[in-house]
Scaffold this active site. Structure first.
Site, PDB file in Angstrom:
ATOM      1  N   GLY A   1       0.820  -0.874   0.186  1.00 21.29           N
ATOM      2  CA  GLY A   1       0.364  -0.704   0.151  1.00 21.29           C
ATOM      3  C   GLY A   1       0.977   1.153  -0.137  1.00 21.29           C
ATOM      4  N   SER A   2       0.518   2.302   0.854  1.00 22.17           N
ATOM      5  CA  SER A   2       0.923   3.271   0.378  1.00 22.17           C
ATOM      6  C   SER A   2       2.282   3.448   0.413  1.00 22.17           C
ATOM      7  CB  SER A   2       0.093   4.709   1.368  1.00 22.17           C
ATOM      8  OG  SER A   2       0.462   5.792   1.344  1.00 22.17           O
ATOM      9  N   SER A   3       2.889   4.250  -0.371  1.00 20.78           N
ATOM     10  CA  SER A   3       4.674   5.337  -0.259  1.00 20.78           C
ATOM     11  C   SER A   3       4.914   6.094   0.909  1.00 20.78           C
ATOM     12  CB  SER A   3       4.819   5.630  -1.153  1.00 20.78           C
ATOM     13  OG  SER A   3       4.174   7.094  -1.621  1.00 20.78           O
ATOM     14  N   VAL A   4       3.820   6.270   2.155  1.00 21.42           N
ATOM     15  CA  VAL A   4       4.103   6.965   2.841  1.00 21.42           C
ATOM     16  C   VAL A   4       4.235   6.385   4.171  1.00 21.42           C
ATOM     17  CG1 VAL A   4       3.547   9.029   4.122  1.00 21.42           C
ATOM     18  CG2 VAL A   4       2.677   8.695   2.001  1.00 21.42           C
TER      19      VAL A   4
END
Lengths: 384, 142
Positions: B61-64
């Protein structure tokens, strides 16, 4: 992974702590992805701009990290938390924290893009060029539609790429590894942009690889490609799709029942209080289509269109902004649906969106109920 | 029991193991104040990763999500070490690199027994070994 003598020196801190930390990140990422060396990149796109996503510790990290280095390549950055020209609806504290992050990125010389669609707002390098893009929808779109070569970078690995101008040579940066070993075979009649989002989300969920082939589907325009890219990037680790793939590897079917089960997973209500367009932010073709389909009608609920400022300026100059605002819709630039501080439990119980990515983050991060439906149905149900 | 692994981020850490077969989306899954996993659909829902050795297939999921790992570390709620069983992904590698959390990828198969037992693990990323000590059996993950 082997570093050159020059890179070893930079890792040891000859150009300061920031460059050293950046090489430490690239070294770990290179080891993790089985790279044997770093290669030069021509563009970077950094996520982790919205204060809601990186929080106080991330803000402090950037404050320190961005003190003593500059980016080595053109670097665009993701949306922030609010519209710079109308910072209403967020607290003073949020604004000051957000500005601190914006200033950190400014210090290292990034382009103040605040967009998750750098591929529509900017002229990216030509095909077969190494780049380093965080923001999952952008990485998937760039690999799949533009032939650029990037791994699905993290916020930090893309930041390290920007500072060093380099990235590990691994995975989707290697031609042979871009060929899909698995394929999704779709039998769904892809009638709306939402269907592409559902297909993407399904692929991301079931395929444990970097690359997937998709057959039985035609991507008719950029809206479909964006919905597919965003869906694929939301969950899982896919960083690329290949359409009409003839890969002979294992194939998995996607049809009406699979689409229904994804929609059931993300949809938690039938009606919403606020309509959200733009996850990813809308581009000119999507704004044109929306303006045409909503001509002469009015939204019966508040409607927000998230948009990159550059795109908004273009849209304004060709009359699209006025046309869409006459429907009651409001534009928000510089920011986007994902983890927006603008829509919270305090001001809405539920949202309506045509984006699986928007639905995922509204549900799981903002903790709101979500009505997930396509734009045509939104217009039918929420306009008169 | 000694298990071989591949070093991604160096260092050493000792802790009780928290283990899952489901990937982790760091951005949406944690309360970083407590280290608790707050995603009700995850099999680790309600558990804290603070001071544990987190054994999981990989991040998704999210790159953050990389910043969430750093945030856990800053709040003193992070695992003492992480072990990826399937793939060391870019999110986890970059997050552990700036947080100085030892990270390894298993090269040997983790015995099935491990999913059913309460274990304490010594992660020695520098020497690319895991030392697994069984504490007592329980069946939370069976």
């Amino acid at each position: 992974m082997d570093l050159t003598r020059e890179e070893e020196k930079l890792l040891d801190g000859t150009e300061g702590d920031t460059v050293s930390t950046a090489y430490r990140i690239l070294l770990a990422v290179g080891e993790a992805t089985h790279a044997n060396k770093l290669v030069p990149i021509q563009w970077a796109h950094i996520s982790g701009v919205n204060y809601n996503t990186i929080g106080e510790s991330g803000r402090k990290f950037l404050e320190q990290f961005c003190l003593d280095a500059k980016v080595k390549v053109n670097t665009t950055i993701n949306p922030m938390g609010f519209d710079r020209e109308k910072p209403s609806g967020v607290s003073q504290e949020f604004i000051s924290k957000q500005i601190s992050i914006v200033n950190s990125y400014k210090n290292i010389g990034t382009i103040e893009s605040f967009t998750c669609i750098p591929y529509e707002a900017y002229q990216l390098p030509k095909a077969n060029t190494f780049v380093s893009l965080a923001e999952t929808n952008a990485a998937v779109f760039a690999n799949s539609m533009l032939g650029l070569m990037t791994n699905k970078e993290s916020a930090l690995s893309a930041l390290a790429g920007a500072i060093t101008g380099k990235a590990p040579l691994s995975d989707l940066r290697i031609e042979e590894l871009r060929a899909p070993k698995y394929r999704i075979k779709s039998s769904l009649d892809m009638s709306t942009e939402l269907d592409y989002g559902l297909l993407g989300y399904f692929a991301g969920k079931v395929i444990r690889a970097s690359s997937v082939g998709i057959s039985g589907v035609q991507v008719k325009g950029i809206a479909d490609a964006k919905a597919l890219s965003a869906g694929i990037g939301t969950t899982g680790d896919l960083g690329m799709f290949t359409l009409n793939s003839e890969s002979t590897g294992e194939s998995i079917s996607f049809g009406q029942s699979e689409a229904n089960s994804i929609r059931e997973e993300l949809n938690s209500t039938e009606r919403g209080d606020v309509i959200l367009f733009g996850s990813p932010q809308l581009g000119i073709p999507e704004l044109k289509l929306l303006a045409t389909n909503t001509e002469g009608k009015k939204f019966t609920k508040p409607c927000i269109i998230f948009c990159a400022r550059q795109i908004h300026n273009q849209a304004k100059s060709i009359g699209l902004v006025d046309r869409l605002e006459s429907t009651g819709a409001k534009f928000m630039c510089d920011c986007c649906t994902c983890l927006t501080p603008l829509i919270t439990k305090g001001n809405a119980d539920s949202v309506v969106t045509n984006s699986v990515k928007g639905a995922y983050y509204m549900k799981n991060a903002n903790k709101l109920d979500v009505a997930l439906t396509d734009s045509k149905s939104i217009i039918e149900e929420y306009m008169n | 029991m000694r298990i071989k692994c591949h070093r991604i981020v160096g260092g050493q850490g000792v802790g009780d193991v928290i283990i899952t077969r489901q990937p982790i989306n760091f951005l949406t899954m944690f309360n970083t104040n407590s280290g608790n996993i707050i995603n009700q659909n995850h099999e680790l829902f309600g558990k804290s990763v603070k001071d544990t050795v987190l054994v999981f297939p990989k991040a998704i999921g999210s790159s953050v999500g990389a910043y969430t790992i750093y945030s856990l570390k800053s709040m003193n709620t992070a695992p003492v070490a992480m072990v990826c069983t399937e793939q060391t992904d870019i999110i986890t590698a970059s997050g552990c690199a700036i947080s100085n959390i030892p990270l390894v990828k298993l090269t040997d198969e983790l015995p099935v027994l491990s999913f059913h037992s309460r274990l304490r693990i010594v992660v020695d990323a520098d020497n690319e070994t895991l030392l697994v000590k069984k504490i007592r059996s329980f069946n939370h993950y069976s």
